[in-house]
Design an enzyme around this catalytic site. Structure first.
Site, PDB file in Angstrom:
ATOM      1  N   GLU A   1       0.831  -1.204   0.000  1.00 33.47           N
ATOM      2  CA  GLU A   1       0.000   0.000   0.000  1.00 33.47           C
ATOM      3  C   GLU A   1       0.866   1.255   0.000  1.00 33.47           C
ATOM      4  O   GLU A   1       1.943   1.282   0.598  1.00 33.47           O
ATOM      5  CB  GLU A   1      -0.912  -0.006   1.235  1.00 33.47           C
ATOM      6  CG  GLU A   1      -2.006  -1.052   1.095  1.00 33.47           C
ATOM      7  CD  GLU A   1      -2.884  -1.194   2.336  1.00 33.47           C
ATOM      8  OE1 GLU A   1      -4.062  -1.530   2.157  1.00 33.47           O
ATOM      9  OE2 GLU A   1      -2.406  -0.996   3.450  1.00 33.47           O
TER      10      GLU A   1
ATOM     11  N   CYS B   1       3.186   8.543   0.958  1.00 33.25           N
ATOM     12  CA  CYS B   1       3.788   7.661   1.960  1.00 33.25           C
ATOM     13  C   CYS B   1       4.003   6.305   1.293  1.00 33.25           C
ATOM     14  O   CYS B   1       3.043   5.672   0.860  1.00 33.25           O
ATOM     15  CB  CYS B   1       2.825   7.554   3.136  1.00 33.25           C
ATOM     16  SG  CYS B   1       3.354   6.386   4.396  1.00 33.25           S
TER      17      CYS B   1
ATOM     18  N   CYS C   1       6.393  -6.472   7.624  1.00 27.36           N
ATOM     19  CA  CYS C   1       7.503  -5.955   8.431  1.00 27.36           C
ATOM     20  C   CYS C   1       7.852  -6.986   9.494  1.00 27.36           C
ATOM     21  O   CYS C   1       6.972  -7.626  10.060  1.00 27.36           O
ATOM     22  CB  CYS C   1       7.113  -4.636   9.101  1.00 27.36           C
ATOM     23  SG  CYS C   1       8.470  -3.905  10.050  1.00 27.36           S
TER      24      CYS C   1
ATOM     25  N   CYS D   1       6.447  -4.506  16.171  1.00 23.72           N
ATOM     26  CA  CYS D   1       6.027  -3.517  17.169  1.00 23.72           C
ATOM     27  C   CYS D   1       4.579  -3.808  17.555  1.00 23.72           C
ATOM     28  O   CYS D   1       3.731  -4.018  16.678  1.00 23.72           O
ATOM     29  CB  CYS D   1       6.161  -2.106  16.614  1.00 23.72           C
ATOM     30  SG  CYS D   1       7.833  -1.740  16.068  1.00 23.72           S
TER      31      CYS D   1
ATOM     32  N   CYS E   1       1.389  -1.852  15.989  1.00 23.96           N
ATOM     33  CA  CYS E   1       1.353  -1.577  14.547  1.00 23.96           C
ATOM     34  C   CYS E   1       0.769  -2.758  13.778  1.00 23.96           C
ATOM     35  O   CYS E   1       1.211  -3.896  13.944  1.00 23.96           O
ATOM     36  CB  CYS E   1       2.776  -1.293  14.067  1.00 23.96           C
ATOM     37  SG  CYS E   1       2.930  -1.117  12.281  1.00 23.96           S
TER      38      CYS E   1
ATOM     39  N   CYS F   1      -1.278   6.072  10.109  1.00 23.33           N
ATOM     40  CA  CYS F   1      -0.037   5.458  10.579  1.00 23.33           C
ATOM     41  C   CYS F   1      -0.318   4.127  11.242  1.00 23.33           C
ATOM     42  O   CYS F   1      -1.176   4.017  12.114  1.00 23.33           O
ATOM     43  CB  CYS F   1       0.626   6.323  11.637  1.00 23.33           C
ATOM     44  SG  CYS F   1       1.044   7.945  11.069  1.00 23.33           S
TER      45      CYS F   1
HETATM   46  N1  SAH Z   1       8.999   1.036  10.081  1.00 22.61           N
HETATM   47  C1  SAH Z   1       9.290   2.414  10.090  1.00 22.61           C
HETATM   48  C2  SAH Z   1       8.486   3.133   9.056  1.00 22.61           C
HETATM   49  C3  SAH Z   1       6.988   2.992   9.247  1.00 22.61           C
HETATM   50  S1  SAH Z   1       6.479   4.468   9.925  1.00 22.61           S
HETATM   51  C4  SAH Z   1       9.116   2.977  11.462  1.00 22.61           C
HETATM   52  O1  SAH Z   1       8.557   2.295  12.313  1.00 22.61           O
HETATM   53  O2  SAH Z   1       9.571   4.092  11.698  1.00 22.61           O
HETATM   54  C5  SAH Z   1       5.100   4.054  10.751  1.00 22.61           C
HETATM   55  C6  SAH Z   1       4.895   5.084  11.860  1.00 22.61           C
HETATM   56  O3  SAH Z   1       3.604   4.880  12.369  1.00 22.61           O
HETATM   57  C7  SAH Z   1       5.877   4.873  12.991  1.00 22.61           C
HETATM   58  O4  SAH Z   1       6.328   6.096  13.503  1.00 22.61           O
HETATM   59  C8  SAH Z   1       5.043   4.170  14.039  1.00 22.61           C
HETATM   60  O5  SAH Z   1       5.504   4.467  15.328  1.00 22.61           O
HETATM   61  C9  SAH Z   1       3.659   4.722  13.750  1.00 22.61           C
HETATM   62  N2  SAH Z   1       2.590   3.806  14.100  1.00 22.61           N
HETATM   63  C10 SAH Z   1       2.585   2.466  13.972  1.00 22.61           C
HETATM   64  N3  SAH Z   1       1.411   1.957  14.413  1.00 22.61           N
HETATM   65  C11 SAH Z   1       0.667   3.011  14.800  1.00 22.61           C
HETATM   66  C12 SAH Z   1      -0.658   3.136  15.325  1.00 22.61           C
HETATM   67  N4  SAH Z   1      -1.430   2.075  15.515  1.00 22.61           N
HETATM   68  N5  SAH Z   1      -1.103   4.370  15.614  1.00 22.61           N
HETATM   69  C13 SAH Z   1      -0.331   5.453  15.397  1.00 22.61           C
HETATM   70  N6  SAH Z   1       0.897   5.397  14.881  1.00 22.61           N
HETATM   71  C14 SAH Z   1       1.404   4.191  14.602  1.00 22.61           C
HETATM   72 FE1  SF4 Z   2       7.481  -2.249  11.307  1.00 23.41          FE
HETATM   73 FE2  SF4 Z   2       5.268  -1.051  12.157  1.00 23.41          FE
HETATM   74 FE3  SF4 Z   2       7.343  -1.283  13.788  1.00 23.41          FE
HETATM   75 FE4  SF4 Z   2       7.486   0.403  11.724  1.00 23.41          FE
HETATM   76  S1  SF4 Z   2       6.107   0.575  13.465  1.00 23.41           S
HETATM   77  S2  SF4 Z   2       9.056  -1.069  12.386  1.00 23.41           S
HETATM   78  S3  SF4 Z   2       6.267  -0.718  10.216  1.00 23.41           S
HETATM   79  S4  SF4 Z   2       6.160  -2.990  12.937  1.00 23.41           S
END
Ligand code: SAH
Ligand code: SF4
Length: 345
Positions: free
Chosen positions: A92, A105, A112, A116, A119, A332
């Protein structure tokens, strides 16, 4: 004979291909201009070439493009594109209009591996890395769809951890800045904090903006919500940020997903101020975007505002990022393409 995908080649490989075909070197430059500036998705579209040349080239080669498998448009104007890759995997990309900006974006991996806990992308696991042309292809694909509008900013904040797919991401950044002539200042790469790759990025890629998904102020909490912290704890991460060779007047963005009762206390705000001392920084507070099955909650708006005010009154630049595209799961941490959650043991 298998045909060569001209888009998959590096500039050097394309030069070699053109040379091997007995064509003059300027043909490679023309092909690059048509793919990267005019967004051609087939040799047929290169109208600068004679019909004969297009025909003979098409016998040996083609130009791939990402197939738009689906598109959703949010009530706030955010658009989510589902692109299908040549092997059938899907990713996406999200287009976010904001005043005069049009930010794309883009994804760096299918899924991934970083797991985390907050996410959705993390919940599908990793399918594979994207190749450099699949990363650039999202920019070209989206540009074709929105023509004559133009993308003004690019963020590597879609699916995947860009620094876990280092070589392809670096090659893609060179193509986006060099061949598409997109200013590195308008590109931001976000990482969960793969420390050794942060210095390597400064060494080998164009000088794009750096964003760090910080999300916690103690190792204890960060270990829990971001497993990468067990390998690269806060101190190592922030030391890498301090050493990052920032160009004048640029700052590192720290993203901070606010999770109710987990990382949103006054003590967190105080620790955050201390942790970032000495780093030219700005903080993006992202109230958690809830999703089905999530174990975290979003703090209420008043709490988010208090947290922000604590940071601001300590002289820090902190903004609350309104998550766009929530109604189409484009915000995000909500990207998962067509994949379902992996089995969690
Ligand atoms: N993997 C990289 C790039 C993805 S950015 C990274 O983690 O930096 C995705 C962003 O969205 C990250 O800053 C993460 O902290 C944020 N994010 C992930 N899950 C989220 C959620 N459920 N609500 C708000 N932000 C979220
Ligand atoms: Fe991967 Fe989501 Fe963590 Fe970014 S925030 S490193 S996309 S698991």
């Amino acid at each position: 004979m298998q045909k060569t995908d001209l888009f998959s080649l590096t500039e050097q490989q394309l030069n070699a291909f053109i040379d091997a075909e007995g064509l003059p070197a300027y043909r490679a430059r023309q092909i690059i201009k048509w793919i990267y500036e005019k967004h051609a998705c087939s040799i047929e579209e290169i109208t600068e070439f004679s019909k004969d040349l297009r025909r003979s080239l098409s016998e040996k080669a083609y130009i791939s493009c990402l197939e738009l498998a689906d598109q959703q448009i949010s009530i706030d104007g955010t658009r989510k594109f589902l692109f299908k890759l040549q092997d059938g995997e899907t990713i996406e990309s999200v287009l976010i209009p904001d005043e005069e900006r049009l930010t794309l974006c883009i994804s760096s991996q299918v899924g991934c591996a970083m797991s985390c806990g907050f996410c959705v992308t993390g919940s599908i696991g990793i399918k594979r890395d994207l190749l450099a042309y699949e990363i650039c292809g999202q920019v070209i694909g989206a540009s074709r769809i929105i023509h004559p509008q133009k993308i003004t900013n690019i963020v590597l904040m879609g699916m995947g951890e860009p620094l876990a797919n280092f070589e392809n991401v670096v090659e893609a950044l060179w193509r986006i800045t060099g061949l598409m002539q997109f200013s590195p200042r308008r590109i931001t790469l976000s990482t969960s904090g793969i420390v050794p790759k942060i210095a390597a990025l400064a060494q080998s890629a164009p000088m794009v903006n750096l964003a760090i998904s910080l999300n916690a102020t103690t190792d204890q909490v960060r270990d829990m919500i971001m497993p990468v912290n067990r390998t690269y704890p806060l101190k190592a991460l922030l030391d890498a940020c301090r050493r990052f060779p920032l160009p004048p007047r640029r700052r590192i963005t720290f993203e901070y997903v606010m999770l109710k009762g987990v990382n949103d206390s006054d003590a967190d705000a105080a620790r955050l101020i201390k942790l970032l001392r000495g780093i030219p920084s700005k903080i993006n507070l992202i109230p958690f975007n809830e999703f089905e099955g999530a174990k975290y909650r979003r703090p209420d708006d008043a709490r988010v505002q208090e947290f922000q005010e604590m940071l601001s009154s300590a002289g820090m630049t902190a903004i609350v990022r309104k998550s766009k595209g929530q109604d189409i799961l484009a915000a995000c941490g909500q990207l998962k393409a067509k994949y379902s959650d992996r089995e969690r043991g």
